[in-house]
Design a protein around this motif. Structure first.
Motif, PDB file in Angstrom:
ATOM      1  N   ALA A 272       7.099   5.218   2.825  1.00 50.08           N
ATOM      2  CA  ALA A 272       5.770   5.764   3.175  1.00 50.08           C
ATOM      3  C   ALA A 272       5.805   5.981   4.715  1.00 50.08           C
ATOM      4  O   ALA A 272       5.401   6.921   5.308  1.00 50.08           O
ATOM      5  N   LEU A 273       6.376   5.140   5.504  1.00 56.53           N
ATOM      6  CA  LEU A 273       6.626   4.903   6.734  1.00 56.53           C
ATOM      7  C   LEU A 273       7.386   6.455   7.024  1.00 56.53           C
ATOM      8  O   LEU A 273       7.049   7.144   8.257  1.00 56.53           O
ATOM      9  N   ALA A 274       8.338   6.558   6.734  1.00 57.68           N
ATOM     10  CA  ALA A 274       9.165   7.962   6.949  1.00 57.68           C
ATOM     11  C   ALA A 274       8.446   9.240   6.666  1.00 57.68           C
ATOM     12  O   ALA A 274       8.802  10.031   7.171  1.00 57.68           O
ATOM     13  N   ALA A 275       7.441   8.966   5.697  1.00 52.79           N
ATOM     14  CA  ALA A 275       6.685  10.139   5.458  1.00 52.79           C
ATOM     15  C   ALA A 275       5.331  10.144   6.460  1.00 52.79           C
ATOM     16  O   ALA A 275       4.423  11.071   6.155  1.00 52.79           O
TER      17      ALA A 275
ATOM     18  N   PHE B 145       2.731  10.904   2.399  1.00 50.43           N
ATOM     19  CA  PHE B 145       3.294  10.146   1.421  1.00 50.43           C
ATOM     20  C   PHE B 145       2.318  10.072   0.042  1.00 50.43           C
ATOM     21  O   PHE B 145       2.891  10.144  -0.877  1.00 50.43           O
ATOM     22  N   ALA B 146       1.081  10.670   0.162  1.00 53.61           N
ATOM     23  CA  ALA B 146      -0.009  10.775  -0.778  1.00 53.61           C
ATOM     24  C   ALA B 146       0.881  11.544  -2.263  1.00 53.61           C
ATOM     25  O   ALA B 146       0.661  11.257  -3.334  1.00 53.61           O
ATOM     26  N   ARG B 147       1.648  12.645  -1.947  1.00 55.76           N
ATOM     27  CA  ARG B 147       2.328  13.469  -2.675  1.00 55.76           C
ATOM     28  C   ARG B 147       3.278  12.573  -3.529  1.00 55.76           C
ATOM     29  O   ARG B 147       3.663  13.116  -4.625  1.00 55.76           O
ATOM     30  N   ASP B 148       3.961  11.669  -3.132  1.00 54.13           N
ATOM     31  CA  ASP B 148       4.800  10.641  -3.673  1.00 54.13           C
ATOM     32  C   ASP B 148       4.280   9.264  -4.315  1.00 54.13           C
ATOM     33  O   ASP B 148       5.066   8.760  -4.819  1.00 54.13           O
ATOM     34  N   LEU B 149       3.178   9.201  -4.478  1.00 55.51           N
ATOM     35  CA  LEU B 149       2.278   8.193  -4.994  1.00 55.51           C
ATOM     36  C   LEU B 149       2.542   8.234  -6.627  1.00 55.51           C
ATOM     37  O   LEU B 149       2.550   9.319  -7.171  1.00 55.51           O
ATOM     38  N   GLN B 150       3.009   6.991  -7.123  1.00 50.58           N
ATOM     39  CA  GLN B 150       3.403   6.971  -8.738  1.00 50.58           C
ATOM     40  C   GLN B 150       2.259   6.403  -9.532  1.00 50.58           C
ATOM     41  O   GLN B 150       2.277   6.614 -10.889  1.00 50.58           O
ATOM     42  N   ALA B 151       1.404   5.635  -8.970  1.00 47.85           N
ATOM     43  CA  ALA B 151       0.324   4.884  -9.834  1.00 47.85           C
ATOM     44  C   ALA B 151      -0.970   5.138  -9.247  1.00 47.85           C
ATOM     45  O   ALA B 151      -2.038   5.608  -9.863  1.00 47.85           O
ATOM     46  N   TYR B 152      -1.259   4.861  -7.623  1.00 48.56           N
ATOM     47  CA  TYR B 152      -2.193   4.773  -7.118  1.00 48.56           C
ATOM     48  C   TYR B 152      -3.078   6.277  -7.047  1.00 48.56           C
ATOM     49  O   TYR B 152      -2.562   7.325  -6.810  1.00 48.56           O
TER      50      TYR B 152
ATOM     51  N   MET C 297      -8.602   2.225   4.135  1.00 42.59           N
ATOM     52  CA  MET C 297      -8.139   1.478   5.527  1.00 42.59           C
ATOM     53  C   MET C 297      -6.589   1.739   5.548  1.00 42.59           C
ATOM     54  O   MET C 297      -5.862   1.423   4.746  1.00 42.59           O
ATOM     55  N   PRO C 298      -6.383   2.043   6.755  1.00 38.62           N
ATOM     56  CA  PRO C 298      -4.742   2.124   7.053  1.00 38.62           C
ATOM     57  C   PRO C 298      -4.202   0.978   6.603  1.00 38.62           C
ATOM     58  O   PRO C 298      -4.672  -0.344   6.840  1.00 38.62           O
ATOM     59  N   GLU C 299      -2.969   0.929   6.080  1.00 38.44           N
ATOM     60  CA  GLU C 299      -2.083  -0.533   5.698  1.00 38.44           C
ATOM     61  C   GLU C 299      -1.100  -0.319   6.606  1.00 38.44           C
ATOM     62  O   GLU C 299      -0.659   0.582   7.559  1.00 38.44           O
ATOM     63  N   LEU C 300       0.076  -1.320   6.199  1.00 36.77           N
ATOM     64  CA  LEU C 300       1.172  -1.574   7.226  1.00 36.77           C
ATOM     65  C   LEU C 300       1.841  -0.018   7.593  1.00 36.77           C
ATOM     66  O   LEU C 300       1.940  -0.066   8.799  1.00 36.77           O
ATOM     67  N   PRO C 301       2.441   0.901   6.796  1.00 35.45           N
ATOM     68  CA  PRO C 301       2.848   2.041   7.057  1.00 35.45           C
ATOM     69  C   PRO C 301       2.215   2.984   8.178  1.00 35.45           C
ATOM     70  O   PRO C 301       2.590   3.511   9.128  1.00 35.45           O
ATOM     71  N   GLU C 302       0.955   2.760   7.916  1.00 40.15           N
ATOM     72  CA  GLU C 302       0.108   4.067   8.546  1.00 40.15           C
ATOM     73  C   GLU C 302      -0.046   3.232  10.276  1.00 40.15           C
ATOM     74  O   GLU C 302       0.244   3.969  11.140  1.00 40.15           O
ATOM     75  N   VAL C 303      -0.290   2.049  10.195  1.00 43.72           N
ATOM     76  CA  VAL C 303      -0.579   1.275  11.484  1.00 43.72           C
ATOM     77  C   VAL C 303       0.921   1.265  12.383  1.00 43.72           C
ATOM     78  O   VAL C 303       0.919   1.534  13.613  1.00 43.72           O
ATOM     79  N   GLU C 304       1.943   1.294  11.411  1.00 43.11           N
ATOM     80  CA  GLU C 304       3.368   1.020  12.105  1.00 43.11           C
ATOM     81  C   GLU C 304       3.681   2.535  12.780  1.00 43.11           C
ATOM     82  O   GLU C 304       4.262   2.656  13.907  1.00 43.11           O
TER      83      GLU C 304
END
Length: 318
Positions: free
Chosen positions: A245-248, A267-274, A1-8
């Motif tokens: 994430a917003l910038a990406a 931004f998926a390419r920059d995820l460090q944990a998830y 589900m979209p989170e804050l960066p995606e909705v922004e």
């Protein structure tokens, strides 16, 4: 589900392409996408048609377009768009092929961009899984007198349906001190608190895991043990993660989340944990250690963490 960066990302696109334009016509292709509008399809069409979008506002994951009062009074109605798991708001030309899962189509008044080029004339709501939808909501004064959310006009109004959620980290009216006080009172696990939209809105599973990794906190850290520097650290990490994430353009794992131009975020390419279970922790690798990211069950979903960087506290509270 979209989170804050995606909705922004979507909000900014709507603010650029839709704000200031009049909705000249409404076509509803699937009434299920209006199920949250309790007065029915005809009422929705009648009240939206002829209204001008004066602003596009977001609080957490809630997104709404402020509609003017045709009688010239102050804005009191919002056109809310709930994206759900697969909702998309797309700007298209009228002759563009209809999307397979097109649900609502809004025809917009003519407008030009900064260079004098005509803007696309349609706003389309597309939703494959039909968990999202559109509906009209009354605007009411915010309890604290601050703007209802992030927008251009900064009106102290918020839809009733969004009034119960807390402000988000990108909201200028967000109070770190209030957050610190309230999170300590919850006496719960840290990740559970970050996901609590009544404490801070807009953070979902992805960005909670990323923020906890960046701040080196385990998801089960008891919130009543947090000192002010600890709270500041997790808020700084979460803000940084979501800003990047917003910038990406947000995080896209499939074609269901896109911005108003139909482009996916990267931004998926920059995820460090998830989503990196079984893969090396990049921070540990940079420090000469070999530690694999671990996936653990959490609230009927998953949490991803580095067992070295984020050791489980002895007084863990999930």
């Amino acid at each position: 589900m979209p989170e804050l960066p995606e909705v922004e990302v979507v909000r900014r696109g709507l603010a650029r392409w839709v704000a200031g334009r009049t909705i000249e016509a409404v076509e509803v292709l699937d009434a299920r996408s209006l199920r949250r509008h309790v007065d029915g399809v005809e009422d929705f069409i009648g009240n939206v048609t002829g209204s001008r979008v004066t602003d596009v506002v977001r609080r957490g994951k809630f997104l709404w377009m402020v509609l003017d009062d045709p009688d010239g009074g102050p804005a009191r109605v919002a056109l809310m768009a709930h994206l759900g798991m697969s909702g998309q708001l797309l700007i298209e030309e009228p002759d563009a092929p209809r999307e397979k899962h097109l649900k609502v189509r809004l025809t917009l008044s003519a407008a030009l961009d900064e260079e004098g080029v005509p803007l696309p004339a349609e706003l389309r709501f597309v939703d494959q899984r039909i968990f999202g939808g559109m509906f009209l909501a009354d605007l009411e004064p915010t309890p604290d007198g601050h703007p209802g959310g992030l927008g251009r006009e900064s009106l102290p109004l918020v839809p009733h349906q969004a009034a119960h959620i807390a402000r988000d980290l990108l909201d200028p009216a967000f109070s770190p001190e209030s957050f610190h006080r309230r999170i300590r009172e919850r006496r719960t696990g840290l990740k559970r608190a970050l996901l609590d939209q009544g404490l801070v809105s807009g953070i979902g599973n992805i960005y909670a895991d990323e923020a906890l990794w960046a701040a080196r906190f385990h998801y089960a850290r008891p919130t009543d043990t947090l000192r002010r520097p600890d709270t500041a650290r997790i808020l700084e990490a979460a803000t940084d993660v979501m800003t990047r994430a917003l910038a990406a353009g947000g995080t896209s794992f499939d074609a269901l989340y896109v911005n108003v131009n139909g482009a996916s975020g990267y931004f998926a390419r920059d995820l460090q944990a998830y989503g990196r279970a079984g893969r090396p922790c990049r921070r540990c690798a940079s420090e000469g250690r070999e530690t694999l990211v671990r996936r653990e069950s959490f609230m009927n979903r998953s949490s991803y963490l580095c067992p070295h960087c984020q050791p489980r506290p002895r007084n863990a509270r999930v």
